[in-house]
Scaffold this motif. Sequence first.
Motif, mmCIF file in Angstrom:
data_model
loop_
_atom_site.group_PDB
_atom_site.id
_atom_site.type_symbol
_atom_site.label_atom_id
_atom_site.label_comp_id
_atom_site.label_asym_id
_atom_site.label_seq_id
_atom_site.Cartn_x
_atom_site.Cartn_y
_atom_site.Cartn_z
ATOM 1 N N ALA A 1 35.602 -6.658 -6.085
ATOM 2 C CA ALA A 1 35.163 -7.197 -4.792
ATOM 3 C C ALA A 1 36.373 -7.331 -3.876
ATOM 4 O O ALA A 1 37.413 -7.852 -4.271
ATOM 5 N N ARG A 2 36.244 -6.826 -2.665
ATOM 6 C CA ARG A 2 37.343 -6.879 -1.697
ATOM 7 C C ARG A 2 37.139 -7.963 -0.650
ATOM 8 O O ARG A 2 38.100 -8.466 -0.094
ATOM 9 N N CYS A 3 35.880 -8.310 -0.355
ATOM 10 C CA CYS A 3 35.620 -9.314 0.668
ATOM 11 C C CYS A 3 34.283 -9.993 0.393
ATOM 12 O O CYS A 3 33.375 -9.405 -0.169
ATOM 13 N N VAL A 4 34.217 -11.261 0.798
ATOM 14 C CA VAL A 4 33.017 -12.076 0.624
ATOM 15 C C VAL A 4 32.852 -12.919 1.879
ATOM 16 O O VAL A 4 33.819 -13.419 2.435
ATOM 17 N N SER A 5 31.601 -13.085 2.327
ATOM 18 C CA SER A 5 31.325 -13.922 3.486
ATOM 19 C C SER A 5 30.014 -14.675 3.269
ATOM 20 O O SER A 5 29.038 -14.095 2.801
ATOM 21 N N VAL A 6 30.021 -15.951 3.619
ATOM 22 C CA VAL A 6 28.846 -16.816 3.473
ATOM 23 C C VAL A 6 28.199 -16.981 4.841
ATOM 24 O O VAL A 6 28.887 -17.198 5.842
ATOM 25 N N ASN B 1 22.745 -19.923 2.998
ATOM 26 C CA ASN B 1 21.707 -19.372 2.126
ATOM 27 C C ASN B 1 22.009 -17.970 1.616
ATOM 28 O O ASN B 1 21.405 -17.531 0.644
ATOM 29 N N TRP B 2 22.917 -17.257 2.271
ATOM 30 C CA TRP B 2 23.194 -15.858 1.938
ATOM 31 C C TRP B 2 24.688 -15.635 1.761
ATOM 32 O O TRP B 2 25.504 -16.257 2.439
ATOM 33 N N VAL B 3 25.022 -14.716 0.863
ATOM 34 C CA VAL B 3 26.400 -14.290 0.674
ATOM 35 C C VAL B 3 26.412 -12.769 0.697
ATOM 36 O O VAL B 3 25.581 -12.126 0.061
ATOM 37 N N ALA B 4 27.351 -12.207 1.447
ATOM 38 C CA ALA B 4 27.538 -10.761 1.472
ATOM 39 C C ALA B 4 28.882 -10.454 0.831
ATOM 40 O O ALA B 4 29.877 -11.138 1.091
ATOM 41 N N SER B 5 28.908 -9.435 -0.029
ATOM 42 C CA SER B 5 30.158 -9.050 -0.681
ATOM 43 C C SER B 5 30.304 -7.547 -0.645
ATOM 44 O O SER B 5 29.327 -6.804 -0.762
ATOM 45 N N GLY B 6 31.546 -7.098 -0.451
ATOM 46 C CA GLY B 6 31.838 -5.678 -0.415
ATOM 47 C C GLY B 6 32.865 -5.329 -1.472
ATOM 48 O O GLY B 6 33.746 -6.129 -1.775
ATOM 49 N N VAL C 1 33.757 -8.147 5.770
ATOM 50 C CA VAL C 1 32.355 -8.533 5.940
ATOM 51 C C VAL C 1 32.348 -9.868 6.665
ATOM 52 O O VAL C 1 33.086 -10.779 6.292
ATOM 53 N N GLU C 2 31.535 -9.976 7.711
ATOM 54 C CA GLU C 2 31.486 -11.232 8.458
ATOM 55 C C GLU C 2 30.106 -11.439 9.049
ATOM 56 O O GLU C 2 29.459 -10.505 9.487
ATOM 57 N N TRP C 3 29.655 -12.697 9.039
ATOM 58 C CA TRP C 3 28.379 -13.087 9.632
ATOM 59 C C TRP C 3 28.593 -13.534 11.061
ATOM 60 O O TRP C 3 29.626 -14.092 11.398
ATOM 61 N N CYS C 4 27.579 -13.315 11.897
ATOM 62 C CA CYS C 4 27.583 -13.849 13.260
ATOM 63 C C CYS C 4 27.481 -15.370 13.164
ATOM 64 O O CYS C 4 26.649 -15.888 12.416
ATOM 65 N N PRO C 5 28.322 -16.110 13.886
ATOM 66 C CA PRO C 5 28.281 -17.572 13.781
ATOM 67 C C PRO C 5 27.075 -18.232 14.445
ATOM 68 O O PRO C 5 26.827 -19.413 14.220
ATOM 69 N N PHE D 1 23.156 -11.721 12.045
ATOM 70 C CA PHE D 1 23.820 -10.422 12.047
ATOM 71 C C PHE D 1 24.922 -10.408 11.010
ATOM 72 O O PHE D 1 25.605 -11.405 10.793
ATOM 73 N N LEU D 2 25.084 -9.263 10.374
ATOM 74 C CA LEU D 2 26.147 -9.069 9.402
ATOM 75 C C LEU D 2 26.963 -7.858 9.853
ATOM 76 O O LEU D 2 26.403 -6.793 10.099
ATOM 77 N N VAL D 3 28.274 -8.021 9.985
ATOM 78 C CA VAL D 3 29.155 -6.946 10.417
ATOM 79 C C VAL D 3 29.979 -6.495 9.221
ATOM 80 O O VAL D 3 30.513 -7.305 8.481
ATOM 81 N N VAL D 4 30.081 -5.165 9.056
ATOM 82 C CA VAL D 4 30.804 -4.591 7.933
ATOM 83 C C VAL D 4 31.877 -3.650 8.458
ATOM 84 O O VAL D 4 31.607 -2.797 9.287
ATOM 85 N N GLY D 5 33.112 -3.835 7.972
ATOM 86 C CA GLY D 5 34.207 -2.936 8.313
ATOM 87 C C GLY D 5 34.524 -2.038 7.132
ATOM 88 O O GLY D 5 34.776 -2.530 6.035
ATOM 89 N N VAL D 6 34.459 -0.720 7.359
ATOM 90 C CA VAL D 6 34.718 0.236 6.282
ATOM 91 C C VAL D 6 36.033 0.939 6.550
ATOM 92 O O VAL D 6 36.349 1.290 7.645
#
Length: 90
Positions: free
Chosen positions: A31-36, A41-46, A75-79, A85-90
Amino acid sequence: ESLIPKLPSPSSLKPFPMYRALGVAHEGGRARCVSVSPDGNWVASGDESGNLSLWEVLVGKVVKRWRFKGKIGAVEWCPRTDVCFLVVGV
């Protein structure tokens, strides 16, 4: 009023849980990045393999997975709380 049960005082019920914990193994690679999410309620991980996973915290499982061509760098959520919204940088 006699039918209403007597409830314990809130101070006698402490300690209330003040946090949520989610411990999971990322199967696709390191895992390189995690965002709550702002509501918690949700966690995104890349990961290094280009997999983006969306986890539901209360369930503790992946509910959606996306595949990208490169490593997930951010990975970042809109505040804002009125949209999700979930933003992902590749």
